[in-house]
Design an enzyme around this catalytic site. Structure first.
Site, mmCIF file in Angstrom:
data_model
loop_
_atom_site.group_PDB
_atom_site.id
_atom_site.type_symbol
_atom_site.label_atom_id
_atom_site.label_comp_id
_atom_site.label_asym_id
_atom_site.label_seq_id
_atom_site.Cartn_x
_atom_site.Cartn_y
_atom_site.Cartn_z
ATOM 1 C CG HIS A 237 -1.260 -0.782 7.125
ATOM 2 N ND1 HIS A 237 -0.556 -1.915 7.464
ATOM 3 C CD2 HIS A 237 -0.935 -0.522 5.833
ATOM 4 C CE1 HIS A 237 0.153 -2.329 6.426
ATOM 5 N NE2 HIS A 237 -0.056 -1.489 5.426
ATOM 6 N N GLY B 222 0.810 -1.204 0.000
ATOM 7 C CA GLY B 222 0.000 0.000 0.000
ATOM 8 C C GLY B 222 0.847 1.259 0.000
ATOM 9 C CB SER B 223 0.440 4.522 -1.592
ATOM 10 O OG SER B 223 0.715 3.976 -2.870
ATOM 11 C CB SER C 99 19.206 37.305 23.575
ATOM 12 O OG SER C 99 17.901 37.602 23.148
ATOM 13 C CG ASP D 178 14.258 31.202 20.952
ATOM 14 O OD1 ASP D 178 13.938 32.381 20.681
ATOM 15 O OD2 ASP D 178 15.291 30.668 20.517
ATOM 16 C CG ASP E 191 12.858 31.845 17.573
ATOM 17 O OD1 ASP E 191 12.648 32.697 18.457
ATOM 18 O OD2 ASP E 191 13.994 31.450 17.257
ATOM 19 N N GLY F 121 13.026 41.339 23.977
ATOM 20 C CA GLY F 121 14.380 41.671 24.410
ATOM 21 C C GLY F 121 14.417 42.953 25.208
#
Length: 531
Positions: free
Chosen positions: A213, A48-49, A439, A395, A393, A512
């Protein structure tokens, strides 16, 4: 959509690789150099794919000669399997070996095609891969075929390339199969395009022993660390009380495959890879080779499977043999265990944070200020992360907390130097070593400004200035920093990650700037005796 996605995916695979072609009228990927199959055993696999890059990605010299694809998680029809076999036979192959995963549909359809091919005079044999270690007492259907199938593709392909006979290849891989085991774990189910998830898995839970599956596993537990999860998997795979266990003892040499089931990041996969190597070596097992990546997936399942193969020198020789299959990784042929993997850095000048320092009159005050700064940054970690998620992002808080913990650790074992300039040098060294991101890169400049203000404040406090003068410093420095941080709401970012975000979506203060203001206020409060 469900019908077209398989055909479009196969077309994309073949168009991207000069060594592959499609068999017209069938979902069959073939080697584009059929003349090189003449006189050799051809290898055909498939299923199967939804497990990409399996199986089409393993077609090439030194691996499969062809792969036949069914619909998503559906066995391919016997007619397509037969068409692939006859195409390989017409190319001059001396015989065709079918490598089939142990699922009822695959066994039935490949088996029917094999019988029909024999009626056409084709020498055909079939190897069933059934290396799943999940079930203590497998049902009548037996163990499932999972990612260990890729190992059989590789070893059989190397043998075929060397000109071994069909019987020789079958004998060798049948023996190797006795030493292969696989187990999977996942944090989420998968969804066939256009359908609901295959099973329900509450947040914070993980499923052990699931198939490829979308089948649910044998056991559900709470999410744990990578080391704990890998240990649980290894314990289950090698438990001698289980009928499907992989016999493994100290001194054995193994090839390890850490297989992404679809949705793990490369970072997460590398963490699991480290855990697998460490776990095996702690048991006295020699890790000879490691594969880490996406080899037999389950659509978008956020999970991983571990496959172990006991390997002697002959098995490793075949494993290391070259192949042109596009999905086979560029692996090192050097043994993983016993190899030095840490390189000592070039000799550098002594780090300022390692120097011996002498205390001075200001040391207690500066220690108190540093402790207050560190606790403040740790308290504000999630607040800064939240602000950073608006335009970056997410963080910023983590980055500052990392620096704060580094300073706290240093304070436990070191005296604070009496000279503010010396302390500045120490802190700059610590932060540059431990604090990443932009930073960290500008940390030296920030600390310079920060400690100039600390030094100025201390001078006022202990140098005989009037209280009003110190108040002036507070207003000018601390309040200005807080006001400046607030004003960044209205600024248009021209650098950094926020510059790539639409201005109307960046409406919060710069994290910051908020951190700098918090640092300055923490210093002031420590000097004023506030807790």
């Amino acid at each position: 959509m469900l019908l077209s996605c398989v055909d479009e995916a196969l077309c994309g695979l073949v168009r991207a690789s000069g060594g592959l072609s499609l068999l017209k009228g069938h979902r069959v990927v073939l080697r584009s150099d059929p003349d090189n199959l003449r006189g050799k055993v051809a290898l055909l696999s498939g299923g199967g794919s939804g497990h990409e890059p399996a199986h089409g990605g393993y077609v090439g010299a030194g691996m499969l000669s062809a792969a036949v694809a069914g619909g998503v998680f559906a066995s391919p029809p016997p007619a397509s399997v037969l068409a692939a076999i006859l195409s390989l036979h017409s190319a001059g192959a001396s015989g065709v070996l079918l490598i089939v995963k142990n699922y009822t549909g695959d066994r039935l359809n490949f088996g029917l095609a094999a019988e029909q091919a024999r009626n056409h005079g084709v020498a055909v044999d079939m190897v069933i891969v059934a290396e799943d270690c999940a079930f203590d007492q497998p049902s009548k259907a037996g163990r499932r075929g999972l990612c260990g199938t890729i190992f059989i593709h590789k070893l059989a392909g190397a043998l075929a390339e060397e000109g071994c006979s069909l019987d020789q290849i079958v004998s060798k891989v049948t023996e190797v199969l006795k030493g292969i085991g696989t187990l999977g774990v996942s944090l989420s189910p998968c969804s066939v395009p256009g359908c609901l998830p295959s099973f329900e898995l509450p947040p914070g839970d993980m499923e052990l022993g699931l198939g490829i599956h979308g089948e649910a596993g044998i056991k559900r537990s709470k999410v744990a660390s990578a080391d704990e999860v890998v240990k649980t998997m290894m314990d289950h795979m090698t438990n001698p009380d289980s009928q499907s266990h992989l016999p493994l003892k100290s001194g054995d040499s193994v090839v390890v495959c850490v297989n992404n089931l679809g949705a793990l990041s490369c970072l997460e996969l590398a963490v699991v890879t480290r855990a697998a190597i460490v776990c095996l070596e702690s048991r006295g097992v020699v890790v000879a080779r490691v594969m880490s990546g996406s080899f037999m997936t389950s659509l978008e399942m956020a999970g991983v499977s571990l496959t172990l193969m006991r390997a002697d020198q002959e098995t490793l020789r075949l494993f290391d043999a070259k192949t042109s299959a596009p999905a086979w990784p560029n692996l090192s042929s050097q043994c993983v265990s016993g190899r030095g993997y840490i390189t000592d850095p070039q000799a550098v000048s002594t780090r300022p944070q390692d120097d011996a320092h002498s205390e001075g009159p200001l040391s207690p005050v500066m220690r108190k200020a540093l402790e207050k700064v560190c606790s403040t940054l740790l308290e504000k970690q999630e607040e800064l992360n939240s602000l950073d998620r608006a335009g970056g992002d997410g963080d910023c808080g983590n980055t500052h907390a990392q620096a704060a913990r580094a300073v706290q650790e240093w304070l436990q074992d070191h005296v604070v130097p009496g000279c503010p300039g010396r302390l500045l040098s120490v802190l700059a060294g610590l932060v540059q070593e431990k604090m990443g991101g932009s930073s960290g890169a500008v940390s030296f400049d920030i600390k310079c400004l920060l400690f100039k203000n600390i030094h100025m404040t201390l001078s006022f406090r202990y140098g005989g200035a009037d209280p009003g003068d110190r108040t002036m410093v507070r207003v000018v420095v601390v309040d200005a920093a807080a006001s400046g941080a607030e004003s960044t709401r209205n600024l248009t970012a021209r650098a950094g990650r926020a510059s790539y975000v639409a201005a109307e979506r960046v409406t919060l203060p710069d994290p910051g700037a908020v951190a700098v203001a918090a640092i300055l206020r923490a210093v002031l409060e420590s000097l004023e005796g506030k807790k």
